[in-house]
Design a protein around this motif. Structure first.
Motif, PDB file in Angstrom:
ATOM      1  N   LEU A  38       5.492   3.881   2.456  1.00 39.24           N
ATOM      2  CA  LEU A  38       6.104   2.665   1.944  1.00 39.24           C
ATOM      3  C   LEU A  38       5.201   2.056   0.883  1.00 39.24           C
ATOM      4  N   ILE A  39       5.786   1.772  -0.271  1.00 41.34           N
ATOM      5  CA  ILE A  39       5.100   1.031  -1.325  1.00 41.34           C
ATOM      6  C   ILE A  39       5.734  -0.346  -1.355  1.00 41.34           C
ATOM      7  N   GLY A  40       4.926  -1.370  -1.169  1.00 36.03           N
ATOM      8  CA  GLY A  40       5.416  -2.740  -1.187  1.00 36.03           C
ATOM      9  C   GLY A  40       4.626  -3.546  -2.199  1.00 36.03           C
ATOM     10  N   ALA A  41       5.273  -4.519  -2.804  1.00 38.61           N
ATOM     11  CA  ALA A  41       4.604  -5.359  -3.797  1.00 38.61           C
ATOM     12  C   ALA A  41       4.971  -6.817  -3.575  1.00 38.61           C
ATOM     13  N   ARG A  42       3.965  -7.672  -3.585  1.00 38.62           N
ATOM     14  CA  ARG A  42       4.181  -9.119  -3.536  1.00 38.62           C
ATOM     15  C   ARG A  42       3.940  -9.630  -4.960  1.00 38.62           C
ATOM     16  N   ALA A  43       4.996 -10.032  -5.622  1.00 37.01           N
ATOM     17  CA  ALA A  43       4.895 -10.485  -7.008  1.00 37.01           C
ATOM     18  C   ALA A  43       5.190 -11.975  -7.103  1.00 37.01           C
ATOM     19  N   GLN A  44       4.587 -12.602  -8.099  1.00 42.76           N
ATOM     20  CA  GLN A  44       4.799 -14.033  -8.328  1.00 42.76           C
ATOM     21  C   GLN A  44       4.936 -14.279  -9.823  1.00 42.76           C
ATOM     22  N   ASN A  45       5.938 -15.055 -10.176  1.00 44.49           N
ATOM     23  CA  ASN A  45       6.178 -15.415 -11.572  1.00 44.49           C
ATOM     24  C   ASN A  45       5.778 -16.857 -11.803  1.00 44.49           C
ATOM     25  N   ASP A  46       5.082 -17.131 -12.908  1.00 49.28           N
ATOM     26  CA  ASP A  46       4.648 -18.499 -13.202  1.00 49.28           C
ATOM     27  C   ASP A  46       5.719 -19.309 -13.919  1.00 49.28           C
ATOM     28  N   SER A  47       6.537 -18.657 -14.744  1.00 46.74           N
ATOM     29  CA  SER A  47       7.606 -19.366 -15.456  1.00 46.74           C
ATOM     30  C   SER A  47       8.489 -18.360 -16.178  1.00 46.74           C
ATOM     31  N   SER A  48       9.663 -18.792 -16.574  1.00 47.22           N
ATOM     32  CA  SER A  48      10.583 -18.006 -17.388  1.00 47.22           C
ATOM     33  C   SER A  48      11.008 -16.724 -16.673  1.00 47.22           C
ATOM     34  N   PHE A  49      11.194 -15.643 -17.425  1.00 45.86           N
ATOM     35  CA  PHE A  49      11.657 -14.377 -16.864  1.00 45.86           C
ATOM     36  C   PHE A  49      10.591 -13.747 -15.973  1.00 45.86           C
ATOM     37  N   ALA A  50      11.037 -13.070 -14.913  1.00 48.38           N
ATOM     38  CA  ALA A  50      10.129 -12.340 -14.027  1.00 48.38           C
ATOM     39  C   ALA A  50      10.348 -10.849 -14.233  1.00 48.38           C
ATOM     40  N   GLY A  51       9.279 -10.082 -14.089  1.00 47.52           N
ATOM     41  CA  GLY A  51       9.409  -8.640 -14.221  1.00 47.52           C
ATOM     42  C   GLY A  51       8.382  -7.921 -13.379  1.00 47.52           C
ATOM     43  N   PHE A  52       8.743  -6.730 -12.925  1.00 42.99           N
ATOM     44  CA  PHE A  52       7.850  -5.891 -12.130  1.00 42.99           C
ATOM     45  C   PHE A  52       8.103  -4.453 -12.523  1.00 42.99           C
ATOM     46  N   ILE A  53       7.039  -3.711 -12.790  1.00 44.74           N
ATOM     47  CA  ILE A  53       7.178  -2.306 -13.152  1.00 44.74           C
ATOM     48  C   ILE A  53       6.090  -1.501 -12.461  1.00 44.74           C
ATOM     49  N   GLY A  54       6.466  -0.322 -11.994  1.00 37.61           N
ATOM     50  CA  GLY A  54       5.487   0.528 -11.334  1.00 37.61           C
ATOM     51  C   GLY A  54       5.866   1.993 -11.436  1.00 37.61           C
ATOM     52  N   LYS A  55       4.840   2.832 -11.377  1.00 39.32           N
ATOM     53  CA  LYS A  55       5.039   4.277 -11.427  1.00 39.32           C
ATOM     54  C   LYS A  55       3.965   4.927 -10.573  1.00 39.32           C
ATOM     55  N   LEU A  56       4.384   5.819  -9.691  1.00 40.84           N
ATOM     56  CA  LEU A  56       3.467   6.568  -8.850  1.00 40.84           C
ATOM     57  C   LEU A  56       3.644   8.044  -9.149  1.00 40.84           C
ATOM     58  N   ASP A  57       2.560   8.699  -9.550  1.00 37.67           N
ATOM     59  CA  ASP A  57       2.554  10.147  -9.759  1.00 37.67           C
ATOM     60  C   ASP A  57       1.785  10.778  -8.613  1.00 37.67           C
ATOM     61  N   VAL A  58       2.440  11.692  -7.890  1.00 30.72           N
ATOM     62  CA  VAL A  58       1.832  12.359  -6.742  1.00 30.72           C
ATOM     63  C   VAL A  58       1.743  13.858  -7.042  1.00 30.72           C
ATOM     64  N   THR A  59       0.571  14.446  -6.801  1.00 30.85           N
ATOM     65  CA  THR A  59       0.396  15.889  -6.898  1.00 30.85           C
ATOM     66  C   THR A  59       0.096  16.406  -5.495  1.00 30.85           C
ATOM     67  N   PHE A  60       0.920  17.314  -5.019  1.00 30.20           N
ATOM     68  CA  PHE A  60       0.773  17.851  -3.671  1.00 30.20           C
ATOM     69  C   PHE A  60      -0.219  19.007  -3.646  1.00 30.20           C
ATOM     70  N   ALA A  61      -0.616  19.421  -2.460  1.00 29.76           N
ATOM     71  CA  ALA A  61      -1.602  20.492  -2.293  1.00 29.76           C
ATOM     72  C   ALA A  61      -1.167  21.779  -2.986  1.00 29.76           C
ATOM     73  N   ASP A  62       0.144  22.029  -3.036  1.00 33.46           N
ATOM     74  CA  ASP A  62       0.627  23.252  -3.690  1.00 33.46           C
ATOM     75  C   ASP A  62       0.791  23.076  -5.203  1.00 33.46           C
ATOM     76  N   LYS A  63       0.284  21.951  -5.728  1.00 34.00           N
ATOM     77  CA  LYS A  63       0.292  21.619  -7.162  1.00 34.00           C
ATOM     78  C   LYS A  63       1.647  21.172  -7.702  1.00 34.00           C
ATOM     79  N   THR A  64       2.660  21.050  -6.840  1.00 33.99           N
ATOM     80  CA  THR A  64       3.918  20.470  -7.292  1.00 33.99           C
ATOM     81  C   THR A  64       3.704  18.970  -7.440  1.00 33.99           C
ATOM     82  N   THR A  65       4.534  18.334  -8.252  1.00 32.71           N
ATOM     83  CA  THR A  65       4.379  16.905  -8.509  1.00 32.71           C
ATOM     84  C   THR A  65       5.670  16.158  -8.233  1.00 32.71           C
ATOM     85  N   GLN A  66       5.514  14.871  -8.006  1.00 31.02           N
ATOM     86  CA  GLN A  66       6.658  13.976  -7.846  1.00 31.02           C
ATOM     87  C   GLN A  66       6.296  12.654  -8.500  1.00 31.02           C
ATOM     88  N   THR A  67       7.256  12.076  -9.209  1.00 31.33           N
ATOM     89  CA  THR A  67       7.060  10.767  -9.826  1.00 31.33           C
ATOM     90  C   THR A  67       8.063   9.792  -9.228  1.00 31.33           C
TER      91      THR A  67
END
Length: 131
Positions: free
Chosen positions: A43-72
């Motif tokens: 589980l990836i969880g994020a607690r975000a807080q906006n100070d004013s106006s528009f709010a935005g959240f962006i994230g990317k996780l790149d995982v490389t497994f033991a067999d060298k395959t990847t997942q984004t």
């Protein structure tokens, strides 16, 4: 590697453990989180807080497994937000009852944020805390 930014502040958790803090949406942080990822459900969880106006959240996780395959994994409209914090929300097994899909204000690069990911930098690991 995990890359995250939020307008304006964000704390990110993987499986209940805090892995990243960012308070500058124009400069996303990148942190190595391989040791936090385990076989099976995560589980990836994020607690975000906006100070004013528009709010935005962006994230990317790149995982490389033991067999060298990847997942984004990227943030998109399948992530579930809430304006109220519920007990255990940052841990696996949490059921987000009543949480609804977010509104997307555009793809990476859309105004008012632009392509903030190009400004990302690798965050040095913090020293271990003494118990």
């Amino acid at each position: 590697m995990l890359c995250v930014a939020a307008d304006n502040h964000v704390v990110v958790f993987i499986n209940g453990k805090e892995v990243l803090r960012n308070d500058e949406w124009k400069k996303p942080d990148v942190v190595e989180v391989t040791k936090e990822i385990r076989a099976g459900e995560n589980l990836i969880g994020a607690r975000a807080q906006n100070d004013s106006s528009f709010a935005g959240f962006i994230g990317k996780l790149d995982v490389t497994f033991a067999d060298k395959t990847t997942q984004t994994i990227v943030t998109d409209s399948s992530w579930l937000p809430s304006d109220k914090e519920a007990s255990g929300w940052e841990k696996t097994g949490f059921v987000a009852t009543g949480w609804t899909k977010p509104a997307s204000l555009g793809k990476l690069g859309a105004a008012p944020w632009g392509d903030v990911v190009t400004n990302a930098f690798v965050k040095a690991p913090e020293p271990a805390r003494r118990p």
